[in-house]
Design an enzyme around this catalytic site. Structure first.
Site, PDB file in Angstrom:
ATOM      1  N   ASP A  62       1.867   1.345  -2.923  1.00  0.00           N
ATOM      2  CA  ASP A  62       2.943   2.336  -3.097  1.00  0.00           C
ATOM      3  C   ASP A  62       2.698   3.542  -2.209  1.00  0.00           C
ATOM      4  OD1 ASP A  62       5.077   3.759  -4.067  1.00  0.00           O
ATOM      5  OD2 ASP A  62       4.183   4.204  -6.009  1.00  0.00           O
ATOM      6  N   HIS A  73      -0.141   5.178  -8.170  1.00  0.00           N
ATOM      7  CA  HIS A  73      -0.272   6.599  -8.538  1.00  0.00           C
ATOM      8  C   HIS A  73      -1.650   6.934  -9.097  1.00  0.00           C
ATOM      9  CE1 HIS A  73       4.408   6.641  -9.152  1.00  0.00           C
ATOM     10  NE2 HIS A  73       4.038   6.288  -7.938  1.00  0.00           N
ATOM     11  N   ASP A 127       9.892  -0.628  -0.955  1.00  0.00           N
ATOM     12  CA  ASP A 127       8.931   0.177  -1.710  1.00  0.00           C
ATOM     13  C   ASP A 127       8.093  -0.751  -2.592  1.00  0.00           C
ATOM     14  OD1 ASP A 127       7.531   2.066  -3.104  1.00  0.00           O
ATOM     15  OD2 ASP A 127       9.270   3.075  -3.967  1.00  0.00           O
ATOM     16  N   HIS A 130       9.287   4.966   1.486  1.00  0.00           N
ATOM     17  CA  HIS A 130       8.667   6.296   1.493  1.00  0.00           C
ATOM     18  C   HIS A 130       7.252   6.263   2.041  1.00  0.00           C
ATOM     19  CE1 HIS A 130       6.106   5.993  -2.202  1.00  0.00           C
ATOM     20  NE2 HIS A 130       7.027   5.139  -2.587  1.00  0.00           N
ATOM     21  N   GLU A 150       9.160  11.272  -1.761  1.00  0.00           N
ATOM     22  CA  GLU A 150       9.841  10.389  -2.723  1.00  0.00           C
ATOM     23  C   GLU A 150       9.260  10.529  -4.119  1.00  0.00           C
ATOM     24  OE1 GLU A 150      10.359   6.605  -5.083  1.00  0.00           O
ATOM     25  OE2 GLU A 150       8.530   7.576  -4.418  1.00  0.00           O
ATOM     26  N   GLU A 151       7.946  10.662  -4.174  1.00  0.00           N
ATOM     27  CA  GLU A 151       7.233  10.636  -5.460  1.00  0.00           C
ATOM     28  C   GLU A 151       7.502  11.856  -6.333  1.00  0.00           C
ATOM     29  OE1 GLU A 151       5.927   8.063  -6.460  1.00  0.00           O
ATOM     30  OE2 GLU A 151       4.844   6.956  -4.911  1.00  0.00           O
TER      31      GLU A 151
END
Ligand code: BES
Ligand code: ZN
Length: 386
Positions: free
Chosen positions: A217, A355, A279, A196, A251-252
């Site tokens: 990520d 994140h 990923d 992603h 994706e998230e």
């Protein structure tokens, strides 16, 4: 899993790191985006099946699941309920016999593995993570997708057998698909490698201006996919099957981009024979090893990839479970295709700064990521030849 970050965000607000949205744990905090109030079809992967709920409630569930010590990813199935049925025959009939499959690309790989350059992954990560975010509904997220498409185009200038396309979704950010056309009777069969392109800051719900560098990520995965593409092009590799390199949008927020793509491919009866998901590759949390995720994947393709590790990569590998549909491999798996997901570390040792504003390049080791470059190149070359 990712919602683990919420615990860490509290710490960061106490330690005085002042970033817009960072200190707010409330869903109605700074930059709360309108998509959070949309009612969506959400599968929380807890066995109770898909339910209609607001996106903010799906995030809230994830946060609570985490606080209860469980992982809490979810799949947003809005617009894709037809995937609840069994896959059509055309998809099933193109499964490869991986058990008895001989490895034939030793000579090609001997020279081409040496062309892989981990510093190019680092360059891509530096570039992508220096933008504010790659959120699926922000202009930065759209720009990142166009930048990636530009990289694919630049790497394949003068190649008439290569095509670079943007795949549009119901939200702003497009996915990117670069293909090297197969030649001969197997050209309609497809081998995919992807990861992603979007990023998120889980404490700035929905803000278009959130700080979400997403270095590990998943700029690391995008850089890996681009570098494997570069080496296949530069070495003049001409596949029997068609090779596709994908960077997925959204994706998230529930695997949105990859579900659109896998669903469309399935509805069009496309014969995707194998998919590798990349990923997070570059944080060596559990040492020098690659960890194969064992849920929502094909066991046969995973076993085949482990063989590639032993023969061509020669790096230790292990296995672990995500426990839920944690990345885009789950979209392909759900659509009836064979997918595999090699991951940077065990579930107890992966990069805990994802994140957040701290998912930065400084934490990464691109030498660790080299194993994924080697594995991906072996995967694409071995599976593309009949
Ligand atoms: N890169 C993560 C997936 C991941 C994180 C796998 C940690 C293994 C360990 C991915 O981008 C992600 O955050 N996924 C979400 C789920 C998604 C469907 C909303 C997650 O893990 O919560
Ligand atoms: Zn990710």
């Amino acid at each position: 899993m990712s919602y683990f970050s919420l615990g860490i965000i509290l710490v960061s607000s106490f330690s005085g790191i002042a970033v817009a949205g960072e200190s707010s744990l409330h869903l109605h905090g700074v930059g709360y985006g309108p998509e959070m109030d949309e009612v969506r079809l959400i599968d929380r992967g807890d066995g109770t099946g898909p339910k209609m709920m607001k996106l903010k409630d799906a995030f809230q569930y994830s946060k609570m699941a985490h606080e209860a010590g469980r992982c809490g990813g979810f799949m947003d199935l809005t617009g894709q309920p037809e995937l609840n049925g069994p896959p059509p025959v055309e998809v099933e009939s193109f499964k490869l016999n991986l058990e008895d499959r001989a490895l034939t690309q030793g000579a090609y790989l001997e020279s081409s593995l040496a062309l892989l350059d981990a510093s190019r992954v680092s360059d891509t990560v530096k570039q992508l993570s220096s933008n504010r975010n790659r959120y699926y509904r922000s202009s930065y997220g759209v720009q990142a997708a166009h930048w990636i498409a530009g990289q694919f185009r630049e790497l394949s200038r003068n190649r008439t057998d290569v095509k670079v396309e943007l795949f549009s979704h119901s939200f702003e950010q497009p996915s990117v698909i670069a293909s090297i056309a197969g030649q001969g009777p197997h050209q309609n069969e497809i081998v995919v490698i992807g990861g992603h392109e979007d990023s998120i800051n889980q404490s700035a719900f929905g803000s278009r201006e959130m700080l979400a560098p997403g270095a590990d990520d998943n700029a690391s995965g995008v850089g890996t996919v681009l570098e494997i593409f570069r080496v296949l092009i530069q070495s003049g590799f001409k596949p029997d099957r068609t090779l596709m390199f994908m960077t997925y949008a959204g994706e998230e927020v529930g695997l949105l981009g990859s579900q659109d793509i896998a669903n469309r491919f399935r509805n069009e009866g496309k014969s995707v024979v194998a998919v590798m998901q990349i990923d997070m590759t570059s944080f060596p949390g559990s040492g020098n090893q690659v960890v194969f995720i064992t849920d929502n994947v094909s066991t046969e393709l995973t076993r085949f990839s482990q063989k590639l590790m032993d023969v061509y990569v020669k790096v230790r590998w292990g296995t672990d479970r995500c426990g839920y549909a944690c990345s885009d491999h789950a979209s392909w798996n759900r659509a009836g295709y064979s997918a595999v997901m090699p991951f940077e570390a065990t579930m107890s040792a992966y990069n805990r700064d994802i994140h957040t504003t701290r998912d930065l390049i400084g934490k990464l080791d691109f030498n660790h990521g080299l194993a994924f470059l080697r594995l991906g190149l072996a995967f694409m070359s071995e599976l593309s030849m009949n």
